[in-house]
Design a protein around this motif. Sequence first.
Motif, PDB file in Angstrom:
ATOM      1  N   TRP A  71      28.959  52.296  30.011  1.00 52.88           N
ATOM      2  CA  TRP A  71      29.066  51.419  30.611  1.00 52.88           C
ATOM      3  C   TRP A  71      29.888  51.158  31.259  1.00 52.88           C
ATOM      4  O   TRP A  71      31.740  51.374  30.731  1.00 52.88           O
ATOM      5  N   ILE A  72      29.560  50.461  32.240  1.00 51.96           N
ATOM      6  CA  ILE A  72      31.414  51.270  32.950  1.00 51.96           C
ATOM      7  C   ILE A  72      31.190  49.274  34.123  1.00 51.96           C
ATOM      8  O   ILE A  72      30.385  49.219  34.753  1.00 51.96           O
ATOM      9  N   GLU A  73      32.501  48.512  34.229  1.00 49.93           N
ATOM     10  CA  GLU A  73      32.467  47.401  34.766  1.00 49.93           C
ATOM     11  C   GLU A  73      33.331  47.339  35.971  1.00 49.93           C
ATOM     12  O   GLU A  73      34.560  48.399  35.907  1.00 49.93           O
ATOM     13  N   PHE A  74      33.221  46.557  37.504  1.00 48.81           N
ATOM     14  CA  PHE A  74      34.342  46.673  38.225  1.00 48.81           C
ATOM     15  C   PHE A  74      34.274  45.525  38.725  1.00 48.81           C
ATOM     16  O   PHE A  74      32.991  44.144  39.290  1.00 48.81           O
ATOM     17  N   ARG A  75      35.510  45.563  38.891  1.00 51.51           N
ATOM     18  CA  ARG A  75      35.665  43.877  39.858  1.00 51.51           C
ATOM     19  C   ARG A  75      35.545  44.067  41.262  1.00 51.51           C
ATOM     20  O   ARG A  75      37.128  44.839  41.717  1.00 51.51           O
ATOM     21  N   LEU A  76      35.775  43.205  41.935  1.00 49.44           N
ATOM     22  CA  LEU A  76      35.672  43.587  43.438  1.00 49.44           C
ATOM     23  C   LEU A  76      36.947  42.657  44.321  1.00 49.44           C
ATOM     24  O   LEU A  76      37.640  41.436  43.448  1.00 49.44           O
ATOM     25  N   HIS A  77      37.257  43.271  44.703  1.00 49.23           N
ATOM     26  CA  HIS A  77      38.957  43.195  45.656  1.00 49.23           C
ATOM     27  C   HIS A  77      38.305  42.010  46.476  1.00 49.23           C
ATOM     28  O   HIS A  77      37.935  41.521  47.202  1.00 49.23           O
ATOM     29  N   PRO A  78      39.202  41.023  46.113  1.00 45.40           N
ATOM     30  CA  PRO A  78      38.831  39.428  47.058  1.00 45.40           C
ATOM     31  C   PRO A  78      38.630  39.570  48.402  1.00 45.40           C
ATOM     32  O   PRO A  78      39.002  39.116  49.386  1.00 45.40           O
ATOM     33  N   LEU A  79      40.050  40.808  48.527  1.00 43.03           N
ATOM     34  CA  LEU A  79      40.448  40.604  49.833  1.00 43.03           C
ATOM     35  C   LEU A  79      39.951  41.512  51.419  1.00 43.03           C
ATOM     36  O   LEU A  79      39.286  41.843  52.056  1.00 43.03           O
ATOM     37  N   ALA A  80      38.494  42.114  50.460  1.00 37.79           N
ATOM     38  CA  ALA A  80      37.521  43.160  51.016  1.00 37.79           C
ATOM     39  C   ALA A  80      36.886  42.689  51.914  1.00 37.79           C
ATOM     40  O   ALA A  80      35.629  41.618  51.759  1.00 37.79           O
ATOM     41  N   ARG A  81      36.967  43.497  53.126  1.00 36.62           N
ATOM     42  CA  ARG A  81      35.962  42.643  53.679  1.00 36.62           C
ATOM     43  C   ARG A  81      35.026  44.188  54.936  1.00 36.62           C
ATOM     44  O   ARG A  81      36.060  44.764  55.025  1.00 36.62           O
ATOM     45  N   PHE A  82      34.093  43.252  55.480  1.00 38.20           N
ATOM     46  CA  PHE A  82      33.647  44.150  56.386  1.00 38.20           C
ATOM     47  C   PHE A  82      34.595  44.448  58.042  1.00 38.20           C
ATOM     48  O   PHE A  82      35.141  42.554  57.849  1.00 38.20           O
TER      49      PHE A  82
ATOM     50  N   VAL B 259      28.829  60.283  35.639  1.00 38.74           N
ATOM     51  CA  VAL B 259      27.746  59.414  35.928  1.00 38.74           C
ATOM     52  C   VAL B 259      28.639  58.304  36.273  1.00 38.74           C
ATOM     53  O   VAL B 259      28.857  57.660  37.368  1.00 38.74           O
ATOM     54  N   ALA B 260      29.322  58.039  34.759  1.00 40.28           N
ATOM     55  CA  ALA B 260      29.951  56.476  35.674  1.00 40.28           C
ATOM     56  C   ALA B 260      31.102  56.592  36.889  1.00 40.28           C
ATOM     57  O   ALA B 260      31.867  55.467  37.581  1.00 40.28           O
ATOM     58  N   MET B 261      31.566  57.729  36.430  1.00 48.40           N
ATOM     59  CA  MET B 261      33.059  57.658  37.987  1.00 48.40           C
ATOM     60  C   MET B 261      32.093  58.421  39.205  1.00 48.40           C
ATOM     61  O   MET B 261      32.429  57.269  39.731  1.00 48.40           O
ATOM     62  N   LEU B 262      30.303  58.360  38.864  1.00 49.70           N
ATOM     63  CA  LEU B 262      30.661  58.771  40.651  1.00 49.70           C
ATOM     64  C   LEU B 262      29.800  57.509  40.373  1.00 49.70           C
ATOM     65  O   LEU B 262      29.467  56.812  42.240  1.00 49.70           O
ATOM     66  N   ILE B 263      29.150  56.534  39.976  1.00 51.39           N
ATOM     67  CA  ILE B 263      28.587  55.126  40.447  1.00 51.39           C
ATOM     68  C   ILE B 263      30.179  54.622  41.057  1.00 51.39           C
ATOM     69  O   ILE B 263      29.631  53.941  42.234  1.00 51.39           O
TER      70      ILE B 263
END
Length: 296
Positions: free
Chosen positions: A115-126, A182-186
């Motif tokens: 398994w792999i887990e990501f936490r999004l950056h709070p500043l990330a914006r489109f 695969v975890a890296m590719l995600i």
Amino acid sequence: MLAGVALALLAVVPASAEPRHGIAMLGEPALPADFTHLPYANPDAPKGGRLTYGFQGTFDSLNPFIIKGNAPRGIFDAIIGNNVVETLMTRSADEPFTLYGLLAKSVEAADDRSWIEFRLHPLARFSDGTPVTVDDLLFSIDLLRDNGRPFYKSRFDRIERTERVGTDGVRFHFKPGTDREVAMLIGLLPVLPKHSTDPESFAGGMMVKPLGSGPYVVEDVDPGTRILLKRNPDYWAKDLPIKRGFDNFDEIAIEYFREAPACSKPSRRASSTSISTPTRTAGRGATTSRPVSTAG
């Protein structure tokens, strides 16, 4: 006896992980968590000018994620750059296969990469100012699996289930026997905006300006001939260590020519401070050179 059984069970349970700033295919990332910039980037590089690329061919779509049609270079591009659409993590050119956080502030993975887990950056914006959310991440996976290039489907089909973690995290659990890569590719997943992407027309290859979270926006399009990217002054990640020293040109032009000589013949008027690239003057076959900053 019971103690021996307990130890045996512990031996087959993956060790607990912890959030990290990066992840390597083998071993550890070369850069520490407090790195200030990539070693080959100049954080004080001047900004300005225009960089122009010339290619033989044409384009009839602005969607680089599907099979239908031909999209121009530069929107999501391993060579020219992910200038408009970004990924959860980004590679360092100094290391064989190491990813550092971009849209994802941190990454956590089991030792066996089950398994792999990501936490999004709070500043990330489109680029329209909308925050990048877990909904965008999950939407992108479904969209690309069902409508994207075949390798997206083969990659995402290895996901057994997804698990939301708090309000900013996602954990991907992989099917038994899934390759560690695969975890890296995600981590290299392009994240598309759910609020402005129509799944019904996504696979149609339409000439619609894409919205992304990258350092550039699509400023102008001459269908089949030219696309102009303009640097976003409000780019959310411009001060992150992973991006310092990059994205230095104010504009990036990608131009297409029917004949190879037109996009490869250098201009005799090019000075030592110019990048000789084909640009249209009197017609598509004409070439010249534009003086631009070479700091980018």
